[in-house]
Write an enzyme that holds these catalytic residues in place. Structure first.
Site, PDB file in Angstrom:
ATOM      1  CB  SER A 148      -0.738  -0.141   1.253  1.00  0.00           C
ATOM      2  OG  SER A 148      -1.583   1.331   1.345  1.00  0.00           O
ATOM      3  CE1 TYR A 163      -3.922  -2.194   5.095  1.00  0.00           C
ATOM      4  CE2 TYR A 163      -2.892  -0.245   4.587  1.00  0.00           C
ATOM      5  CZ  TYR A 163      -3.483  -1.254   4.046  1.00  0.00           C
ATOM      6  OH  TYR A 163      -4.078  -1.442   2.814  1.00  0.00           O
TER       7      TYR A 163
HETATM    8  N1  NAD Z   1      -8.735  -0.259  -1.446  1.00  0.00           N
HETATM    9  C1  NAD Z   1      -7.804   0.363  -1.251  1.00  0.00           C
HETATM   10  O1  NAD Z   1      -7.572   1.525  -1.357  1.00  0.00           O
HETATM   11  C2  NAD Z   1      -6.274  -0.490  -1.108  1.00  0.00           C
HETATM   12  C3  NAD Z   1      -5.288   0.362  -1.067  1.00  0.00           C
HETATM   13  C4  NAD Z   1      -3.980  -0.232  -0.924  1.00  0.00           C
HETATM   14  C5  NAD Z   1      -4.058  -1.594  -0.414  1.00  0.00           C
HETATM   15  N2  NAD Z   1      -5.123  -1.983  -0.649  1.00  0.00           N
HETATM   16  C6  NAD Z   1      -4.865  -3.810  -0.131  1.00  0.00           C
HETATM   17  O2  NAD Z   1      -5.555  -4.319  -1.425  1.00  0.00           O
HETATM   18  C7  NAD Z   1      -6.205  -5.590  -0.795  1.00  0.00           C
HETATM   19  C8  NAD Z   1      -7.506  -5.592  -1.321  1.00  0.00           C
HETATM   20  O3  NAD Z   1      -8.300  -4.962  -0.739  1.00  0.00           O
HETATM   21  P1  NAD Z   1      -9.724  -4.278  -1.048  1.00  0.00           P
HETATM   22  O4  NAD Z   1      -9.706  -2.902  -1.109  1.00  0.00           O
HETATM   23  O5  NAD Z   1     -10.090  -5.215  -2.273  1.00  0.00           O
HETATM   24  O6  NAD Z   1     -10.508  -4.782   0.283  1.00  0.00           O
HETATM   25  P2  NAD Z   1     -11.801  -5.973   0.565  1.00  0.00           P
HETATM   26  O7  NAD Z   1     -12.203  -5.581   1.765  1.00  0.00           O
HETATM   27  O8  NAD Z   1     -12.857  -5.620  -0.581  1.00  0.00           O
HETATM   28  O9  NAD Z   1     -11.302  -7.251   0.389  1.00  0.00           O
HETATM   29  C9  NAD Z   1     -10.420  -7.660   1.159  1.00  0.00           C
HETATM   30  C10 NAD Z   1     -10.525  -9.399   1.126  1.00  0.00           C
HETATM   31  O10 NAD Z   1      -9.850 -10.171   2.195  1.00  0.00           O
HETATM   32  C11 NAD Z   1     -10.576 -11.006   2.748  1.00  0.00           C
HETATM   33  N3  NAD Z   1      -9.944 -11.343   3.972  1.00  0.00           N
HETATM   34  C12 NAD Z   1      -9.891 -10.646   4.944  1.00  0.00           C
HETATM   35  N4  NAD Z   1      -9.344 -11.120   6.205  1.00  0.00           N
HETATM   36  C13 NAD Z   1      -8.855 -12.423   5.845  1.00  0.00           C
HETATM   37  C14 NAD Z   1      -8.398 -13.464   6.131  1.00  0.00           C
HETATM   38  N5  NAD Z   1      -7.657 -13.211   7.742  1.00  0.00           N
HETATM   39  N6  NAD Z   1      -8.129 -14.670   5.589  1.00  0.00           N
HETATM   40  C15 NAD Z   1      -8.651 -14.647   4.583  1.00  0.00           C
HETATM   41  N7  NAD Z   1      -9.187 -13.680   3.641  1.00  0.00           N
HETATM   42  C16 NAD Z   1      -9.563 -12.619   4.272  1.00  0.00           C
HETATM   43  C17 NAD Z   1     -12.053 -10.412   2.899  1.00  0.00           C
HETATM   44  O11 NAD Z   1     -12.832 -11.346   3.185  1.00  0.00           O
HETATM   45  C18 NAD Z   1     -12.232  -9.813   1.628  1.00  0.00           C
HETATM   46  O12 NAD Z   1     -12.497 -10.621   0.558  1.00  0.00           O
HETATM   47  C19 NAD Z   1      -5.799  -5.692   0.715  1.00  0.00           C
HETATM   48  O13 NAD Z   1      -4.721  -6.337   0.842  1.00  0.00           O
HETATM   49  C20 NAD Z   1      -5.591  -4.066   0.829  1.00  0.00           C
HETATM   50  O14 NAD Z   1      -4.690  -3.999   2.205  1.00  0.00           O
HETATM   51  C21 NAD Z   1      -6.311  -1.548  -0.928  1.00  0.00           C
END
Ligand code: NAD
Length: 257
Positions: A148, A163
């Site tokens: 991130s 985080y």
């Molecule tokens: N959305 C953003 O702005 C952003 C920015 C930077 C990084 N990210 C990263 O991208 C990735 C995806 O994020 P997103 O925005 O799609 O979020 P999201 O919440 O839509 O998806 C996260 C997924 O991870 C699953 N999950 C959570 N804990 C878990 C566990 N212990 N075991 C198995 N699965 C688990 C959830 O059920 C969900 O399907 C994450 O790693 C997040 O940190 C997101």
């Protein structure tokens, strides 16, 4: 030394691909469009299987889902065993499972710190460790993990220090595993997104929040799951075989270095 080519029929396993508006589900659809067979690991087994069924039906590829908490190594290994038994050769792993943590540093409890590191960093290790065991014996593999911009800029988005620390760990982990496994035909890279329009930052984003998040960047918008899916597709492609240990910033220019 020449690169080992991909098999005719190849599988990518994505963790965290069951949430309806998440980056993982959009990426699974995009990769299936490109001909990848899809394995999905998420907390809720039924949800993982439902997304797999939807992908198989829409794109005519093989797909399967398994339930596992990525912070639990035994569950992770069992999920991989099930997916590998059901799908063609495992060629790529994409680590997307993750949780946000908006708790200010002075308020963070021992439990919250441990929860975030367990899922966002240890989870990446458990899945990668299991996946690369298969990849090493096949002589080819691709690993991509989601970091991130908050790891690089010191927070400044929704989540705070636990985080940022976990996501910075993902970058160091990526570089080191890339170095250790390069001779085995495996590339290991990270993607560092800026704010992406999903529900991870405390629910669906309002237009106001989106505009505020976009204001810091060079491009006049926040990102979409498709922006990240396209970067994943490149990094796990056969053509990306000379790219390893890198962090690709897909953040609208928020962080430049
Ligand atoms: N959305 C953003 O702005 C952003 C920015 C930077 C990084 N990210 C990263 O991208 C990735 C995806 O994020 P997103 O925005 O799609 O979020 P999201 O919440 O839509 O998806 C996260 C997924 O991870 C699953 N999950 C959570 N804990 C878990 C566990 N212990 N075991 C198995 N699965 C688990 C959830 O059920 C969900 O399907 C994450 O790693 C997040 O940190 C997101």
């Amino acid at each position: 030394m020449t690169a080992t080519s991909f098999p005719e029929s190849k599988t990518v396993v994505l963790t965290g691909a069951a949430s309806p508006r998440g980056i993982g589900r959009a990426s699974a659809h995009h990769l299936a469009e490109l001909g990848w067979n899809i394995g999905i690991i998420d907390l809720d087994e039924a949800a993982a299987q439902a997304v797999a069924a939807e992908i198989a039906e829409q794109h005519g590829v093989q797909a399967a889902g398994a339930g596992a908490n990525v912070a639990d190594e035994a569950q992770v290994r069992a999920a991989f065993d099930a997916l590998e038994a059901a799908l063609p050769q495992l060629v790529a792993l994409v680590n997307l499972a993750g949780v946000a943590s908006p708790v200010p540093y002075l308020e963070v409890s021992a439990d919250e710190w441990k929860r975030v590191i367990d899922i966002n960093l240890n989870g990446v290790h458990y899945t990668t460790r299991r996946a690369v065991e298969s990849m090493v014996s096949n002589g080819v593999g691709r690993v991509v993990s989601l970091s991130s911009v908050s790891a690089q800029r010191g927070g400044g988005t929704f989540s705070k220090t636990a985080y940022s620390a976990a996501k910075a760990g993902v970058i160091g982990f990526t570089r080191s595993v890339a170095r250790e496994l390069g001779h085995d035909g495996i590339t290991v890279n990270a993607i560092s997104p800026g704010p992406i329009d999903t529900d991870i930052m405390g629910g669906t984003l309002t237009e106001e929040r989106k505009a505020a998040m976009a204001a810091d960047g060079v491009l006049p918008r926040i990102g979409t799951p498709r922006d990240i899916a396209a970067a994943i597709a490149y990094l796990i492609s056969e053509d990306a075989g000379f790219v390893t240990g890198q962090t690709l910033n897909v953040d609208g220019g928020l962080y430049m270095h």
